[in-house]
Design an enzyme around this catalytic site. Structure first.
Site, PDB file in Angstrom:
ATOM      1  N   HIS A  48       0.513  -5.093   8.887  1.00  0.00           N
ATOM      2  CA  HIS A  48       1.823  -4.463   8.987  1.00  0.00           C
ATOM      3  C   HIS A  48       1.633  -2.950   9.013  1.00  0.00           C
ATOM      4  CE1 HIS A  48       1.282  -3.707   4.718  1.00  0.00           C
ATOM      5  NE2 HIS A  48       1.189  -5.015   4.484  1.00  0.00           N
TER       6      HIS A  48
ATOM      7  N   ASP B 179      -1.784  -1.098  -4.336  1.00  0.00           N
ATOM      8  CA  ASP B 179      -2.682  -1.806  -5.255  1.00  0.00           C
ATOM      9  C   ASP B 179      -3.431  -0.766  -6.098  1.00  0.00           C
ATOM     10  OD1 ASP B 179      -2.373  -4.666  -4.253  1.00  0.00           O
ATOM     11  OD2 ASP B 179      -2.890  -3.614  -2.415  1.00  0.00           O
TER      12      ASP B 179
ATOM     13  N   GLN C 127     -10.667 -14.228  -5.145  1.00  0.00           N
ATOM     14  CA  GLN C 127      -9.699 -13.393  -5.853  1.00  0.00           C
ATOM     15  C   GLN C 127      -8.364 -14.095  -6.057  1.00  0.00           C
ATOM     16  OE1 GLN C 127      -9.904 -10.360  -2.595  1.00  0.00           O
ATOM     17  NE2 GLN C 127      -7.703 -10.124  -2.961  1.00  0.00           N
TER      18      GLN C 127
ATOM     19  N   SER D  11       1.991  -8.153   2.992  1.00  0.00           N
ATOM     20  CA  SER D  11       1.958  -9.381   3.783  1.00  0.00           C
ATOM     21  C   SER D  11       2.770 -10.482   3.122  1.00  0.00           C
ATOM     22  CB  SER D  11       0.504  -9.833   3.977  1.00  0.00           C
ATOM     23  OG  SER D  11      -0.244  -8.846   4.653  1.00  0.00           O
TER      24      SER D  11
ATOM     25  N   HIS E 175      -0.936  -1.311   6.701  1.00  0.00           N
ATOM     26  CA  HIS E 175      -2.329  -1.379   7.169  1.00  0.00           C
ATOM     27  C   HIS E 175      -2.581  -0.364   8.289  1.00  0.00           C
ATOM     28  CE1 HIS E 175      -1.795  -5.651   5.675  1.00  0.00           C
ATOM     29  NE2 HIS E 175      -2.832  -5.240   4.982  1.00  0.00           N
TER      30      HIS E 175
ATOM     31  N   VAL F  35       3.286   2.605   1.861  1.00  0.00           N
ATOM     32  CA  VAL F  35       4.302   2.643   2.923  1.00  0.00           C
ATOM     33  C   VAL F  35       5.431   1.705   2.522  1.00  0.00           C
ATOM     34  CG1 VAL F  35       4.776   2.207   5.357  1.00  0.00           C
ATOM     35  CG2 VAL F  35       2.572   3.179   4.663  1.00  0.00           C
TER      36      VAL F  35
ATOM     37  N   GLN G   8      -6.306  -1.979  -8.401  1.00  0.00           N
ATOM     38  CA  GLN G   8      -7.423  -2.416  -7.570  1.00  0.00           C
ATOM     39  C   GLN G   8      -8.230  -1.220  -7.085  1.00  0.00           C
ATOM     40  OE1 GLN G   8      -7.261  -5.573  -4.323  1.00  0.00           O
ATOM     41  NE2 GLN G   8      -7.171  -3.719  -3.086  1.00  0.00           N
TER      42      GLN G   8
END
Length: 288
Positions: free
Chosen positions: A34, A157, A64, A193, A37, A183, A160
């Site tokens: 999207h 994230d 994960q 996603s 990315h 975004v 992460q």
């Protein structure tokens, strides 16, 4: 754009770039691309310029996911992803399968994992106990295959990215980790996603995550002294859970450097939250 499916072929190609001193940037994803990315791809290109190489990987990493999570139904659309990558100027699309990434795992001949033991403890780590072990393991493997000079991750994230940065520092990976801004859609919902799972009604309720971040920011701006975290958490939980399909998994105020929870909330603190909207789990975060 070149499409590579073999781990060994990817590594050989990366080694050729290294010998020729071609700068390489890398965007690891799980696909179903999207605009979030695509913004990472643009950042990756900016960092290495036209002479450099931009690699994007698509791999839905099984290690994960918790056993009860959405591995099997995670959204996938390879033809669309390939088209978007070509349009965005990706040079190499790396799309390995499980046999390439975890050779020997099925017959118990693979038993090595990478574990970060401090920054990964709370929030996502507490809610999803094996999640970060899977993330750090697959990212370490991808770094060893793609051999990038720089890797770009999204700020959505946040934890992460912090864990990956710590892994890179502690294990001496020669990779610069860049974190690009989140975004958002027009109503503030962070692009993900997993937003694909949301019904129209649930999509409208999902905007509560961004509304909670904005309310926390306003509270910190308006307060003349630090706010007890428990009080602000209660207010934000109430705001979110007035939506009939929304249920808070966690809300945490923390120090963005140490990832340690804060008892008092003041400017510079960070808020992270995970919310179930119907059966879809969404995460977001923001600096206050």
């Amino acid at each position: 754009m070149r499409i590579v499916t073999s781990a060994r072929a990817m590594q050989r190609l990366a080694q050729q770039w290294k010998r020729r001193r071609v700068p390489g940037s890398f965007v690891p994803t799980m696909g179903y691309l999207h605009e979030g990315h695509l913004s990472l791809i643009r950042k990756a290109r900016q960092l290495v310029g036209k002479p450099g190489v931009v690699v994007l990987s698509i791999y839905v990493n099984p290690t994960q996911f918790e056993p009860t999570e959405d591995l099997a139904k995670y959204p996938r659309d390879p033809p669309r992803d390939q088209r978007l990558c070509r349009q965005a100027g990706v040079d190499v699309l790396f799309v390995p399968d499980d046999r390439q990434m975890y050779r020997g795992k099925d017959d118990a001949k693979s038993s090595t994992y990478v574990v970060e033991e401090r920054l990964s403890r709370g929030m996502e780590g507490a809610s999803r106990p094996t999640h970060f072990r899977g993330v750090t393991t697959v990212v370490a493997k991808l770094f060893n295959l793609v051999l990038p000079d720089v890797a770009v991750f999204g700020a959505k994230d946040f934890q992460q990215a912090a864990v990956v940065k710590r892994m890179v520092r502690d294990l001496n990976f020669p990779v610069q980790v860049v974190v690009a801004p989140t975004v958002r859609a027009a109503d503030g919902l962070a692009l993900s996603s997993r937003n694909e799972y949301l019904s129209r009604a649930h999509r409208a309720q999902a905007a509560a995550l961004w509304q909670a971040i904005r309310q926390a920011r306003q509270a910190v701006r308006d307060s003349k002294k630090p706010i007890p975290a428990s009080r602000l958490k209660a207010a934000l939980r109430w705001l979110i859970e007035t939506r009939p399909a929304a249920r808070v998994d966690y809300l945490e105020f923390f120090d963005p450097e140490t990832m340690q929870p804060l008892a008092k909330v003041r400017p510079g603190a960070h808020l992270a939250l995970a919310v179930m909207v119907g059966k879809t789990r969404l995460i977001d975060n923001g600096r206050l």
